[in-house]
Design a protein around this motif. Structure first.
Motif, PDB file in Angstrom:
ATOM      1  N   GLY A  20       0.803  -1.215   0.000  1.00 42.16           N
ATOM      2  CA  GLY A  20       0.000   0.000   0.000  1.00 42.16           C
ATOM      3  C   GLY A  20       0.838   1.267   0.000  1.00 42.16           C
ATOM      4  N   GLU A  21       2.151   1.131   0.231  1.00 42.18           N
ATOM      5  CA  GLU A  21       3.043   2.297   0.232  1.00 42.18           C
ATOM      6  C   GLU A  21       3.121   2.886  -1.174  1.00 42.18           C
ATOM      7  OE1 GLU A  21       7.730   3.302   1.214  1.00 42.18           O
ATOM      8  OE2 GLU A  21       6.927   1.311   1.649  1.00 42.18           O
ATOM      9  N   ILE A  22       3.217   4.201  -1.250  1.00 36.22           N
ATOM     10  CA  ILE A  22       3.315   4.898  -2.531  1.00 36.22           C
ATOM     11  C   ILE A  22       4.769   5.314  -2.754  1.00 36.22           C
ATOM     12  CG2 ILE A  22       2.537   6.882  -3.895  1.00 36.22           C
ATOM     13  CD1 ILE A  22       0.301   4.883  -3.313  1.00 36.22           C
ATOM     14  N   LEU A  23       5.297   4.933  -3.912  1.00 39.60           N
ATOM     15  CA  LEU A  23       6.639   5.326  -4.321  1.00 39.60           C
ATOM     16  C   LEU A  23       6.510   6.309  -5.471  1.00 39.60           C
ATOM     17  CD1 LEU A  23       8.241   1.765  -4.623  1.00 39.60           C
ATOM     18  CD2 LEU A  23       8.321   3.287  -2.652  1.00 39.60           C
ATOM     19  N   GLU A  24       7.460   7.212  -5.605  1.00 38.55           N
ATOM     20  CA  GLU A  24       7.453   8.122  -6.747  1.00 38.55           C
ATOM     21  C   GLU A  24       8.640   7.788  -7.634  1.00 38.55           C
ATOM     22  OE1 GLU A  24       7.758  12.824  -7.846  1.00 38.55           O
ATOM     23  OE2 GLU A  24       6.765  12.252  -5.983  1.00 38.55           O
ATOM     24  N   CYS A  25       8.357   7.621  -8.920  1.00 41.78           N
ATOM     25  CA  CYS A  25       9.416   7.335  -9.883  1.00 41.78           C
ATOM     26  C   CYS A  25      10.206   8.616 -10.122  1.00 41.78           C
ATOM     27  CB  CYS A  25       8.817   6.833 -11.187  1.00 41.78           C
ATOM     28  SG  CYS A  25      10.051   6.553 -12.469  1.00 41.78           S
ATOM     29  N   LEU A  35       2.031  -3.503  -4.390  1.00 38.60           N
ATOM     30  CA  LEU A  35       0.935  -4.464  -4.322  1.00 38.60           C
ATOM     31  C   LEU A  35       1.307  -5.725  -3.565  1.00 38.60           C
ATOM     32  CD1 LEU A  35      -0.299  -4.251  -8.024  1.00 38.60           C
ATOM     33  CD2 LEU A  35      -1.176  -3.011  -6.038  1.00 38.60           C
ATOM     34  N   THR A  36       2.520  -6.246  -3.785  1.00 35.56           N
ATOM     35  CA  THR A  36       2.992  -7.441  -3.092  1.00 35.56           C
ATOM     36  C   THR A  36       4.435  -7.230  -2.671  1.00 35.56           C
ATOM     37  OG1 THR A  36       3.789  -8.540  -5.093  1.00 35.56           O
ATOM     38  CG2 THR A  36       1.494  -8.968  -4.464  1.00 35.56           C
ATOM     39  N   LEU A  37       4.876  -8.030  -1.695  1.00 38.13           N
ATOM     40  CA  LEU A  37       6.226  -7.875  -1.164  1.00 38.13           C
ATOM     41  C   LEU A  37       7.200  -8.954  -1.615  1.00 38.13           C
ATOM     42  CD1 LEU A  37       5.418  -6.773   2.480  1.00 38.13           C
ATOM     43  CD2 LEU A  37       6.095  -5.350   0.546  1.00 38.13           C
ATOM     44  N   VAL A  42       4.586  -3.545  -8.251  1.00 38.29           N
ATOM     45  CA  VAL A  42       3.961  -2.236  -8.147  1.00 38.29           C
ATOM     46  C   VAL A  42       3.028  -2.015  -9.331  1.00 38.29           C
ATOM     47  CG1 VAL A  42       5.880  -1.191  -6.882  1.00 38.29           C
ATOM     48  CG2 VAL A  42       5.844  -1.058  -9.367  1.00 38.29           C
ATOM     49  N   ALA A  43       2.102  -1.071  -9.161  1.00 40.42           N
ATOM     50  CA  ALA A  43       1.209  -0.637 -10.225  1.00 40.42           C
ATOM     51  C   ALA A  43       1.004   0.853 -10.044  1.00 40.42           C
ATOM     52  CB  ALA A  43      -0.123  -1.378 -10.149  1.00 40.42           C
ATOM     53  N   LEU A  44       0.536   1.509 -11.077  1.00 47.00           N
ATOM     54  CA  LEU A  44       0.244   2.929 -10.954  1.00 47.00           C
ATOM     55  C   LEU A  44      -0.784   3.131  -9.859  1.00 47.00           C
ATOM     56  CD1 LEU A  44       0.083   4.029 -14.683  1.00 47.00           C
ATOM     57  CD2 LEU A  44       1.861   4.550 -13.026  1.00 47.00           C
ATOM     58  N   ALA A  45      -0.516   4.074  -8.983  1.00 46.11           N
ATOM     59  CA  ALA A  45      -1.429   4.357  -7.876  1.00 46.11           C
ATOM     60  C   ALA A  45      -2.694   4.989  -8.440  1.00 46.11           C
ATOM     61  CB  ALA A  45      -0.770   5.297  -6.870  1.00 46.11           C
ATOM     62  N   PRO A  46      -3.856   4.642  -7.887  1.00 48.54           N
ATOM     63  CA  PRO A  46      -5.103   5.241  -8.371  1.00 48.54           C
ATOM     64  C   PRO A  46      -5.150   6.725  -8.041  1.00 48.54           C
ATOM     65  CG  PRO A  46      -5.501   3.881  -6.442  1.00 48.54           C
ATOM     66  CD  PRO A  46      -4.065   3.701  -6.815  1.00 48.54           C
ATOM     67  N   GLU A  47      -5.733   7.492  -8.937  1.00 48.28           N
ATOM     68  CA  GLU A  47      -5.939   8.921  -8.705  1.00 48.28           C
ATOM     69  C   GLU A  47      -7.002   9.083  -7.635  1.00 48.28           C
ATOM     70  OE1 GLU A  47      -4.530  11.664 -10.189  1.00 48.28           O
ATOM     71  OE2 GLU A  47      -3.130  10.344 -11.233  1.00 48.28           O
ATOM     72  N   ILE A  48      -6.772   9.971  -6.699  1.00 49.24           N
ATOM     73  CA  ILE A  48      -7.764  10.248  -5.660  1.00 49.24           C
ATOM     74  C   ILE A  48      -8.743  11.265  -6.229  1.00 49.24           C
ATOM     75  CG2 ILE A  48      -8.168  11.195  -3.365  1.00 49.24           C
ATOM     76  CD1 ILE A  48      -5.387  10.175  -2.611  1.00 49.24           C
ATOM     77  N   GLU A  49     -10.017  10.907  -6.189  1.00 46.12           N
ATOM     78  CA  GLU A  49     -11.039  11.792  -6.716  1.00 46.12           C
ATOM     79  C   GLU A  49     -11.940  12.261  -5.589  1.00 46.12           C
ATOM     80  OE1 GLU A  49     -13.147   9.940  -9.889  1.00 46.12           O
ATOM     81  OE2 GLU A  49     -11.340   9.190 -10.826  1.00 46.12           O
ATOM     82  N   GLU A  50     -12.408  13.471  -5.690  1.00 47.39           N
ATOM     83  CA  GLU A  50     -13.348  13.986  -4.699  1.00 47.39           C
ATOM     84  C   GLU A  50     -14.746  13.492  -5.034  1.00 47.39           C
ATOM     85  OE1 GLU A  50     -13.282  17.763  -3.062  1.00 47.39           O
ATOM     86  OE2 GLU A  50     -11.240  18.198  -3.695  1.00 47.39           O
ATOM     87  N   ASP A  51     -15.498  13.155  -3.999  1.00 47.32           N
ATOM     88  CA  ASP A  51     -16.857  12.686  -4.246  1.00 47.32           C
ATOM     89  C   ASP A  51     -17.887  13.787  -4.008  1.00 47.32           C
ATOM     90  OD1 ASP A  51     -17.536  10.869  -1.147  1.00 47.32           O
ATOM     91  OD2 ASP A  51     -16.864  12.897  -1.501  1.00 47.32           O
ATOM     92  N   TRP A  52     -17.426  14.968  -3.552  1.00 42.65           N
ATOM     93  CA  TRP A  52     -18.297  16.121  -3.333  1.00 42.65           C
ATOM     94  C   TRP A  52     -19.504  15.770  -2.469  1.00 42.65           C
ATOM     95  CZ3 TRP A  52     -16.189  20.665  -4.505  1.00 42.65           C
ATOM     96  CH2 TRP A  52     -15.147  20.678  -5.427  1.00 42.65           C
TER      97      TRP A  52
END
Length: 54
Positions: A20-25, A35-37, A42-52
């Motif tokens: 769940g840790e986020i790395l920056e390329c 995703l796994t150890l 790794v996979a591209l982290a999902p964009e955080i969207e506002e739900d308003w």
């Protein structure tokens, strides 16, 4: 060591990686989520969207 799925740059996670840790390329500035150890995947982290408030 992991490979960025966007630009194929090699990354070395600092310290002990955690799921769940986020790395920056450093090459493309993409945000990658661990995703796994074993092995580290790794996979591209999902964009955080506002739900308003919906």
């Amino acid at each position: 060591m992991v490979t960025c799925p966007e630009c194929e740059n090699s990354l070395v996670p600092a310290g002990t990686p955690v799921i769940g840790e986020i790395l920056e390329c450093g090459e493309c500035a993409g945000e990658l989520e661990i995703l796994t150890l074993d092995p580290i995947r790794v996979a591209l982290a999902p964009e955080i969207e506002e739900d308003w408030g919906e």
